[in-house]
Design a protein around this motif. Structure first.
Motif, PDB file in Angstrom:
ATOM      1  N   PRO A 195       0.794  -1.239   0.000  1.00  0.00           N
ATOM      2  CA  PRO A 195       0.000   0.000   0.000  1.00  0.00           C
ATOM      3  C   PRO A 195       0.821   1.280   0.000  1.00  0.00           C
ATOM      4  CG  PRO A 195      -0.041  -1.039   2.160  1.00  0.00           C
ATOM      5  CD  PRO A 195       0.622  -2.008   1.237  1.00  0.00           C
ATOM      6  N   THR A 196       2.098   1.203   0.345  1.00  0.00           N
ATOM      7  CA  THR A 196       2.922   2.420   0.349  1.00  0.00           C
ATOM      8  C   THR A 196       3.516   2.719  -1.016  1.00  0.00           C
ATOM      9  OG1 THR A 196       4.912   1.192   0.992  1.00  0.00           O
ATOM     10  CG2 THR A 196       3.535   2.074   2.769  1.00  0.00           C
ATOM     11  N   GLU A 197       3.387   1.788  -1.959  1.00  0.00           N
ATOM     12  CA  GLU A 197       3.996   1.949  -3.284  1.00  0.00           C
ATOM     13  C   GLU A 197       2.929   2.228  -4.335  1.00  0.00           C
ATOM     14  OE1 GLU A 197       7.152   1.991  -3.756  1.00  0.00           O
ATOM     15  OE2 GLU A 197       7.889   1.169  -1.859  1.00  0.00           O
ATOM     16  N   LYS A 198       3.216   3.174  -5.215  1.00  0.00           N
ATOM     17  CA  LYS A 198       2.328   3.431  -6.341  1.00  0.00           C
ATOM     18  C   LYS A 198       2.567   2.376  -7.416  1.00  0.00           C
ATOM     19  CE  LYS A 198       1.927   8.435  -5.741  1.00  0.00           C
ATOM     20  NZ  LYS A 198       2.124   9.761  -6.386  1.00  0.00           N
ATOM     21  N   ARG A 199       1.519   2.040  -8.124  1.00  0.00           N
ATOM     22  CA  ARG A 199       1.625   1.020  -9.164  1.00  0.00           C
ATOM     23  C   ARG A 199       2.653   1.424 -10.221  1.00  0.00           C
ATOM     24  NH1 ARG A 199      -2.399  -2.935 -11.716  1.00  0.00           N
ATOM     25  NH2 ARG A 199      -1.494  -3.344 -13.769  1.00  0.00           N
ATOM     26  N   GLU A 200       2.648   2.704 -10.594  1.00  0.00           N
ATOM     27  CA  GLU A 200       3.572   3.167 -11.626  1.00  0.00           C
ATOM     28  C   GLU A 200       5.024   3.003 -11.184  1.00  0.00           C
ATOM     29  OE1 GLU A 200       1.133   4.912 -10.303  1.00  0.00           O
ATOM     30  OE2 GLU A 200      -0.358   4.851 -11.935  1.00  0.00           O
ATOM     31  N   THR A 201       5.293   3.280  -9.909  1.00  0.00           N
ATOM     32  CA  THR A 201       6.652   3.136  -9.383  1.00  0.00           C
ATOM     33  C   THR A 201       7.072   1.670  -9.370  1.00  0.00           C
ATOM     34  OG1 THR A 201       6.314   5.076  -7.970  1.00  0.00           O
ATOM     35  CG2 THR A 201       8.149   3.615  -7.416  1.00  0.00           C
ATOM     36  N   LEU A 202       6.161   0.799  -8.954  1.00  0.00           N
ATOM     37  CA  LEU A 202       6.453  -0.629  -8.955  1.00  0.00           C
ATOM     38  C   LEU A 202       6.722  -1.132 -10.375  1.00  0.00           C
ATOM     39  CD1 LEU A 202       3.895  -2.083  -6.388  1.00  0.00           C
ATOM     40  CD2 LEU A 202       6.377  -2.121  -6.193  1.00  0.00           C
ATOM     41  N   ASP A 203       5.969  -0.626 -11.318  1.00  0.00           N
ATOM     42  CA  ASP A 203       6.158  -1.032 -12.719  1.00  0.00           C
ATOM     43  C   ASP A 203       7.561  -0.666 -13.199  1.00  0.00           C
ATOM     44  OD1 ASP A 203       5.630  -2.042 -15.208  1.00  0.00           O
ATOM     45  OD2 ASP A 203       4.428  -0.340 -15.873  1.00  0.00           O
ATOM     46  N   GLN A 204       7.989   0.535 -12.881  1.00  0.00           N
ATOM     47  CA  GLN A 204       9.333   0.973 -13.283  1.00  0.00           C
ATOM     48  C   GLN A 204      10.408   0.125 -12.611  1.00  0.00           C
ATOM     49  OE1 GLN A 204       9.434   5.132 -12.250  1.00  0.00           O
ATOM     50  NE2 GLN A 204       7.879   5.702 -13.768  1.00  0.00           N
ATOM     51  N   GLN A 205      10.216  -0.183 -11.328  1.00  0.00           N
ATOM     52  CA  GLN A 205      11.186  -0.997 -10.602  1.00  0.00           C
ATOM     53  C   GLN A 205      11.258  -2.407 -11.175  1.00  0.00           C
ATOM     54  OE1 GLN A 205       9.752  -0.736  -6.567  1.00  0.00           O
ATOM     55  NE2 GLN A 205      10.650   1.300  -6.210  1.00  0.00           N
ATOM     56  N   LEU A 206      10.099  -2.968 -11.525  1.00  0.00           N
ATOM     57  CA  LEU A 206      10.067  -4.316 -12.075  1.00  0.00           C
ATOM     58  C   LEU A 206      10.713  -4.360 -13.454  1.00  0.00           C
ATOM     59  CD1 LEU A 206       9.189  -7.207 -11.641  1.00  0.00           C
ATOM     60  CD2 LEU A 206       6.916  -6.613 -12.509  1.00  0.00           C
ATOM     61  N   GLN A 207      10.473  -3.347 -14.256  1.00  0.00           N
ATOM     62  CA  GLN A 207      11.106  -3.294 -15.580  1.00  0.00           C
ATOM     63  C   GLN A 207      12.626  -3.210 -15.451  1.00  0.00           C
ATOM     64  OE1 GLN A 207       9.284  -0.819 -18.782  1.00  0.00           O
ATOM     65  NE2 GLN A 207       7.739  -0.287 -17.240  1.00  0.00           N
ATOM     66  N   SER A 208      13.096  -2.388 -14.541  1.00  0.00           N
ATOM     67  CA  SER A 208      14.549  -2.250 -14.342  1.00  0.00           C
ATOM     68  C   SER A 208      15.156  -3.565 -13.871  1.00  0.00           C
ATOM     69  CB  SER A 208      14.834  -1.149 -13.317  1.00  0.00           C
ATOM     70  OG  SER A 208      14.376   0.107 -13.776  1.00  0.00           O
ATOM     71  N   ALA A 209      14.471  -4.253 -12.951  1.00  0.00           N
ATOM     72  CA  ALA A 209      14.973  -5.523 -12.444  1.00  0.00           C
ATOM     73  C   ALA A 209      15.007  -6.582 -13.537  1.00  0.00           C
ATOM     74  CB  ALA A 209      14.100  -5.998 -11.281  1.00  0.00           C
ATOM     75  N   CYS A 210      14.009  -6.571 -14.410  1.00  0.00           N
ATOM     76  CA  CYS A 210      13.959  -7.541 -15.501  1.00  0.00           C
ATOM     77  C   CYS A 210      15.117  -7.328 -16.485  1.00  0.00           C
ATOM     78  CB  CYS A 210      12.630  -7.446 -16.245  1.00  0.00           C
ATOM     79  SG  CYS A 210      11.221  -8.122 -15.328  1.00  0.00           S
ATOM     80  N   ARG A 211      15.519  -6.088 -16.677  1.00  0.00           N
ATOM     81  CA  ARG A 211      16.607  -5.777 -17.620  1.00  0.00           C
ATOM     82  C   ARG A 211      17.986  -6.012 -17.008  1.00  0.00           C
ATOM     83  NH1 ARG A 211      13.185  -1.147 -18.820  1.00  0.00           N
ATOM     84  NH2 ARG A 211      14.466   0.091 -17.378  1.00  0.00           N
ATOM     85  N   ALA A 212      18.025  -6.160 -15.671  1.00  0.00           N
ATOM     86  CA  ALA A 212      19.322  -6.218 -14.983  1.00  0.00           C
ATOM     87  C   ALA A 212      20.052  -7.549 -15.155  1.00  0.00           C
ATOM     88  CB  ALA A 212      19.132  -5.914 -13.502  1.00  0.00           C
ATOM     89  N   GLY A 213      19.368  -8.587 -15.602  1.00  0.00           N
ATOM     90  CA  GLY A 213      20.029  -9.886 -15.756  1.00  0.00           C
ATOM     91  C   GLY A 213      19.012 -10.998 -15.828  1.00  0.00           C
ATOM     92  N   ARG A 214      19.468 -12.211 -16.114  1.00  0.00           N
ATOM     93  CA  ARG A 214      18.556 -13.342 -16.271  1.00  0.00           C
ATOM     94  C   ARG A 214      18.297 -13.991 -14.901  1.00  0.00           C
ATOM     95  NH1 ARG A 214      16.761 -14.536 -20.928  1.00  0.00           N
ATOM     96  NH2 ARG A 214      16.089 -16.630 -20.276  1.00  0.00           N
ATOM     97  N   ARG A 215      17.342 -13.428 -14.215  1.00  0.00           N
ATOM     98  CA  ARG A 215      16.876 -13.974 -12.947  1.00  0.00           C
ATOM     99  C   ARG A 215      15.391 -14.298 -13.060  1.00  0.00           C
ATOM    100  NH1 ARG A 215      17.797  -9.606  -8.623  1.00  0.00           N
ATOM    101  NH2 ARG A 215      16.895 -11.241  -7.295  1.00  0.00           N
ATOM    102  N   GLN A 216      14.939 -15.280 -12.278  1.00  0.00           N
ATOM    103  CA  GLN A 216      13.526 -15.608 -12.293  1.00  0.00           C
ATOM    104  C   GLN A 216      12.699 -14.461 -11.723  1.00  0.00           C
ATOM    105  OE1 GLN A 216      13.018 -19.315 -10.176  1.00  0.00           O
ATOM    106  NE2 GLN A 216      13.570 -20.539 -11.978  1.00  0.00           N
ATOM    107  N   VAL A 217      11.524 -14.272 -12.305  1.00  0.00           N
ATOM    108  CA  VAL A 217      10.653 -13.170 -11.892  1.00  0.00           C
ATOM    109  C   VAL A 217      10.309 -13.263 -10.409  1.00  0.00           C
ATOM    110  CG1 VAL A 217       8.387 -12.097 -12.227  1.00  0.00           C
ATOM    111  CG2 VAL A 217       9.676 -12.934 -14.200  1.00  0.00           C
ATOM    112  N   VAL A 218      10.130 -14.492  -9.909  1.00  0.00           N
ATOM    113  CA  VAL A 218       9.740 -14.666  -8.521  1.00  0.00           C
ATOM    114  C   VAL A 218      10.754 -14.040  -7.564  1.00  0.00           C
ATOM    115  CG1 VAL A 218      10.883 -16.908  -8.190  1.00  0.00           C
ATOM    116  CG2 VAL A 218       8.812 -16.353  -6.869  1.00  0.00           C
ATOM    117  N   GLY A 219      12.019 -13.953  -7.998  1.00  0.00           N
ATOM    118  CA  GLY A 219      13.048 -13.350  -7.157  1.00  0.00           C
ATOM    119  C   GLY A 219      13.205 -11.865  -7.346  1.00  0.00           C
ATOM    120  N   LEU A 220      12.396 -11.282  -8.230  1.00  0.00           N
ATOM    121  CA  LEU A 220      12.512  -9.842  -8.514  1.00  0.00           C
ATOM    122  C   LEU A 220      11.470  -9.012  -7.771  1.00  0.00           C
ATOM    123  CD1 LEU A 220      13.066  -9.984 -12.397  1.00  0.00           C
ATOM    124  CD2 LEU A 220      14.787  -9.927 -10.572  1.00  0.00           C
TER     125      LEU A 220
END
Length: 436
Positions: free
Chosen positions: A298-323
């Motif tokens: 509840p403290t995070e905005k959806r848009e901010t989470l989306d940006q964080q998830l996109q950055s984590a996905c680009r950072a390397g080949r890790r499973q989504v569950v760990g991101l």
């Protein structure tokens, strides 16, 4: 010269030795009334002993102006600047809060805590203003009440179920199994229907109806919620300390929401946030099913989470569950992936835009169709009871039958979790006891 005997056996008979009844008996007896307290079970205060996980959440400090009455520790998470006096307590009861005003003026949070402290119960403040005994023992709270009651002239009779209350001139006849007691006044404090194993089986409603009172249909409140999704029980034991829970129809407005802890259980969900919004489930009368909508961040905005998830996905080949954010437990993360239709071994760089948006919805607005609640057997309070517009708020006396008073959960009053309902019981009991 022969002295006339009193027209009644006692000045006041109090029905029910729970929180409200005990306080009412104490107050009336200390005002030199001849008091008889009747309890149908074998001992008083059983529900007090069960409350708060056997710790008894006495009241809530959000209504406290003077923290000096607290002798024990104060949780750093509690902000004393949030305290707003009786108004804070009243807000926890929604539409019924205004009715509580006179009772809270008669016995406010500060005086309630001082009452227990004076009987040797040191108190402390935990998160969200919840006031508990330092000992974490509900038995100490009950002992304090019985100790003070024992110093009064009030008589207590257990194993004394009331069969009938009848008008008798300007008073009442209270029919028991083996006798009849007459009283000038009666205080009905038998509780509602929650936790019926404690003896609260709705007896007071029939008595109130006998004198013409309207009963708002009793429903279970502060009760765990069952959901239809079969994977939810598999997360049994997982707690999210800070989540936002909402109750709403598939396309309708939010009926009720609460931000607090959420706990997964074998039947569905519980925890403070769930218990608070359960009132909307119990009271729902419209067409269609309801959804429990959960925001785990509840403290995070959806848009901010989306940006964080996109950055984590680009950072390397890790499973989504760990991101996902570390506040999301691994088992919950795996279940959210499955509920979002995403393979458990999905790699971050391979996550599609549609998959990412479905996952964000699972994190911020997970919809779980509601199957119902666990009912009165697991409800902490009852929503419904004696209609408030038929009771004088200043004295808690019936507008339909002079001499009949009400206190506690038998009234159509139910508040949020966190000590609010106990405060209503203490305050209405005190006011009713002051008025007989």
């Amino acid at each position: 010269m022969e002295v006339d005997s009193p027209p009644f056996d006692v000045d006041a008979v109090i029905l029910g030795a729970g929180a409200a009844g005990l306080i009412a008996a104490i107050r009336a007896a200390e005002l030199d009334r001849r008091v008889l307290l009747l309890e149908k079970t074998r001992r008083p205060g059983v529900k007090i002993l069960m409350s708060g996980g056997t710790r008894c959440n006495i009241t809530n400090a959000r209504g406290l102006r003077n923290l000096g009455v607290i002798s024990g520790p104060i949780d750093p998470a509690y902000d004393p600047h949030e305290a707003r006096g009786a108004q804070s307590i009243q807000q926890a009861f929604g539409a019924g809060g205004r009715f509580l005003g006179p009772a809270l003026r008669a016995l406010n949070v500060e005086r309630t805590i001082a009452l227990f402290e004076s009987e040797g119960v040191a108190t402390k403040v935990e998160g969200n203003g919840k006031v508990f005994p330092v000992s974490d023992r509900a038995a100490d709270v009950l002992h304090a009440l019985l100790q003070r009651l024992g110093r009064s002239t009030a008589e207590v009779r257990c194993n004394s179920p009331v069969r009938e209350v009848e008008p008798l001139g300007e008073g009442f006849a209270i029919r028991l199994a083996d006798s009849t007691v007459t009283a000038r006044r009666v205080i009905l404090a038998v509780g509602g229907q929650s936790f019926p194993g404690c003896g609260t089986t709705g007896d007071g409603y029939a008595i109130a109806r006998r004198f013409g009172h309207t009963i708002v249909e009793p429903k279970p409140a502060l009760v765990p919620i069952r959901v239809t999704e079969s994977w939810v029980p598999e997360l049994k034991g997982i707690t999210i300390p800070d989540a936002l829970a909402r109750i709403q129809g598939p396309t309708g407005p939010v009926l009720l929401e609460r931000r607090e802890a959420v706990l997964f259980a074998h039947f569905g969900l519980t925890g403070p946030a769930i218990l608070d919004v359960s009132r909307a489930v119990a009271r729902h009368q419209g067409p269609g099913l309801l959804d429990l909508v959960l925001d785990f961040l509840p403290t995070e905005k959806r848009e901010t989470l989306d940006q964080q998830l996109q950055s984590a996905c680009r950072a390397g080949r890790r499973q989504v569950v760990g991101l996902l954010p570390p506040t999301i437990p691994r088992r919950l993360a795996e279940s959210l992936l499955a509920a979002s239709g995403i393979a458990p071994d999905r790699m971050g760089p391979d996550l599609s835009r549609d998959e990412r948006h479905r996952l964000l919805t699972g994190l911020k607005a997970l919809r779980l169709p509601v199957a119902g609640t666990l009912g009165f057997a697991k409800a902490e309070v009852t929503s419904g009871g004696v209609a408030l517009d038929e009771v004088e708020a200043d004295t808690l006396e019936s507008k339909l039958c002079p001499g009949l008073h009400f206190a506690g959960e038998v009234l159509d009053l139910d508040g949020l979790i966190g000590g609010y309902n106990f405060q209503a019981a203490w305050s209405t009991g005190w006011l009713a006891g002051s008025s007989v």
